[in-house]
Scaffold this motif. Sequence first.
Motif, mmCIF file in Angstrom:
data_model
loop_
_atom_site.group_PDB
_atom_site.id
_atom_site.type_symbol
_atom_site.label_atom_id
_atom_site.label_comp_id
_atom_site.label_asym_id
_atom_site.label_seq_id
_atom_site.Cartn_x
_atom_site.Cartn_y
_atom_site.Cartn_z
ATOM 1 N N LEU A 176 -2.460 8.718 -0.005
ATOM 2 C CA LEU A 176 -1.358 7.890 0.510
ATOM 3 C C LEU A 176 -1.894 6.848 1.483
ATOM 4 C CD1 LEU A 176 1.441 10.576 1.037
ATOM 5 C CD2 LEU A 176 1.520 8.638 -0.562
ATOM 6 N N GLY A 177 -2.769 7.280 2.383
ATOM 7 C CA GLY A 177 -3.370 6.348 3.338
ATOM 8 C C GLY A 177 -4.176 5.266 2.645
ATOM 9 N N THR A 178 -4.964 5.653 1.644
ATOM 10 C CA THR A 178 -5.795 4.692 0.921
ATOM 11 C C THR A 178 -4.943 3.661 0.189
ATOM 12 O OG1 THR A 178 -7.596 6.296 0.661
ATOM 13 C CG2 THR A 178 -7.536 4.461 -0.911
ATOM 14 N N PHE A 179 -3.926 4.129 -0.542
ATOM 15 C CA PHE A 179 -3.089 3.191 -1.299
ATOM 16 C C PHE A 179 -2.260 2.304 -0.374
ATOM 17 C CE2 PHE A 179 -3.665 6.496 -4.699
ATOM 18 C CZ PHE A 179 -4.604 5.761 -5.395
ATOM 19 N N ASP A 180 -1.817 2.849 0.740
ATOM 20 C CA ASP A 180 -1.088 2.021 1.705
ATOM 21 C C ASP A 180 -1.998 0.928 2.275
ATOM 22 O OD1 ASP A 180 1.241 3.428 1.252
ATOM 23 O OD2 ASP A 180 1.104 4.641 3.081
ATOM 24 N N GLU A 181 -3.250 1.268 2.569
ATOM 25 C CA GLU A 181 -4.206 0.263 3.057
ATOM 26 C C GLU A 181 -4.443 -0.818 1.999
ATOM 27 O OE1 GLU A 181 -7.852 2.197 4.171
ATOM 28 O OE2 GLU A 181 -6.861 3.435 5.684
ATOM 29 N N ILE A 182 -4.572 -0.399 0.738
ATOM 30 C CA ILE A 182 -4.797 -1.359 -0.349
ATOM 31 C C ILE A 182 -3.611 -2.308 -0.463
ATOM 32 C CG2 ILE A 182 -4.926 -1.562 -2.872
ATOM 33 C CD1 ILE A 182 -6.703 0.989 -2.819
ATOM 34 N N LEU A 183 -2.411 -1.742 -0.427
ATOM 35 C CA LEU A 183 -1.212 -2.582 -0.530
ATOM 36 C C LEU A 183 -1.120 -3.554 0.645
ATOM 37 C CD1 LEU A 183 1.309 0.074 -1.847
ATOM 38 C CD2 LEU A 183 0.392 -1.899 -3.098
ATOM 39 N N LYS A 184 -1.438 -3.068 1.836
ATOM 40 C CA LYS A 184 -1.399 -3.916 3.019
ATOM 41 C C LYS A 184 -2.431 -5.042 2.906
ATOM 42 C CE LYS A 184 -1.554 -3.721 8.039
ATOM 43 N NZ LYS A 184 -1.781 -2.876 9.220
ATOM 44 N N SER A 185 -3.647 -4.712 2.472
ATOM 45 C CA SER A 185 -4.683 -5.743 2.349
ATOM 46 C C SER A 185 -4.307 -6.737 1.259
ATOM 47 C CB SER A 185 -6.054 -5.129 2.080
ATOM 48 O OG SER A 185 -6.120 -4.589 0.775
ATOM 49 N N GLY A 186 -3.624 -6.269 0.191
ATOM 50 C CA GLY A 186 -3.176 -7.169 -0.868
ATOM 51 C C GLY A 186 -2.131 -8.148 -0.366
ATOM 52 N N GLN A 187 -1.255 -7.672 0.515
ATOM 53 C CA GLN A 187 -0.241 -8.560 1.096
ATOM 54 C C GLN A 187 -0.891 -9.593 2.004
ATOM 55 O OE1 GLN A 187 2.340 -5.726 2.983
ATOM 56 N NE2 GLN A 187 3.577 -5.432 1.157
ATOM 57 N N ASN A 188 -1.913 -9.176 2.740
ATOM 58 C CA ASN A 188 -2.592 -10.086 3.657
ATOM 59 C C ASN A 188 -3.303 -11.211 2.892
ATOM 60 O OD1 ASN A 188 -1.714 -8.639 5.862
ATOM 61 N ND2 ASN A 188 -3.608 -7.472 6.071
ATOM 62 N N THR A 189 -3.850 -10.882 1.714
ATOM 63 C CA THR A 189 -4.559 -11.926 0.967
ATOM 64 C C THR A 189 -3.600 -12.881 0.283
ATOM 65 O OG1 THR A 189 -4.739 -10.491 -0.997
ATOM 66 C CG2 THR A 189 -6.615 -10.512 0.533
ATOM 67 N N GLN A 190 -2.341 -12.445 0.075
ATOM 68 C CA GLN A 190 -1.355 -13.317 -0.545
ATOM 69 C C GLN A 190 -0.738 -14.274 0.487
ATOM 70 O OE1 GLN A 190 1.417 -10.728 -2.491
ATOM 71 N NE2 GLN A 190 -0.018 -10.209 -4.116
ATOM 72 N N ASN A 191 -0.789 -13.912 1.751
ATOM 73 C CA ASN A 191 -0.192 -14.756 2.803
ATOM 74 C C ASN A 191 -1.114 -15.862 3.235
ATOM 75 O OD1 ASN A 191 2.094 -13.165 2.769
ATOM 76 N ND2 ASN A 191 1.339 -11.801 4.380
#
Length: 191
Positions: A176-191
């Motif tokens: 859960l922690g790993t996938f949440d980090e991935i999703l967060k980093s994906g959002q950061n690269t889209q912004n």
Amino acid sequence: MRIAIIGGIGSGKSEAMKIAKERGFECVSADEINAELLRTPSYIAKIAEQFPTAVKDGAVDKKTLASIVFADEQKRQILNSIAHPEIMAKIREFNAPRVAVELPLYVEGGERDFDEVVLVKTPMCLRIKRLKKRGLAKKDAIARIKSQPSDRTLKKYATRVLYNGGSLQKLRKRALGTFDEILKSGQNTQN
């Protein structure tokens, strides 16, 4: 966003995939794609051409095929050269915003177009124990593990490592922690 979940047989990739699905990823299994291909006449014909004793009455005898390719590295490479391009072509067809691919043979597949590569790393003794529960003899479990790239080799390709050496609850928490980090980093690269 496309992520690969890699790791050897018995490492816990399927459990990690369940958690990726909870986090909104469309989950794709290379093994399930291969199972579909094994029912496709054109694919069966390719297998029959290289491994005639493994095809009986128009169907692939998976046990016979496994005994052939796990006993001979060159024959395993021939099978991989047939299977991997077909599997990767099917994987490329998935076009959801978030795709997680359970990809046991990442190195052999040669596919490098993932945003993240998560290695599920598990001690050998646990992997053997899991494979024995699936009905493999210990020597067969060890042979299959040794026929695949080691965790050390896979780690070179991983962007993240998910350690699976404890309970299912511990894996769940880490995943859960790993996938949440991935999703967060994906959002950061889209912004």
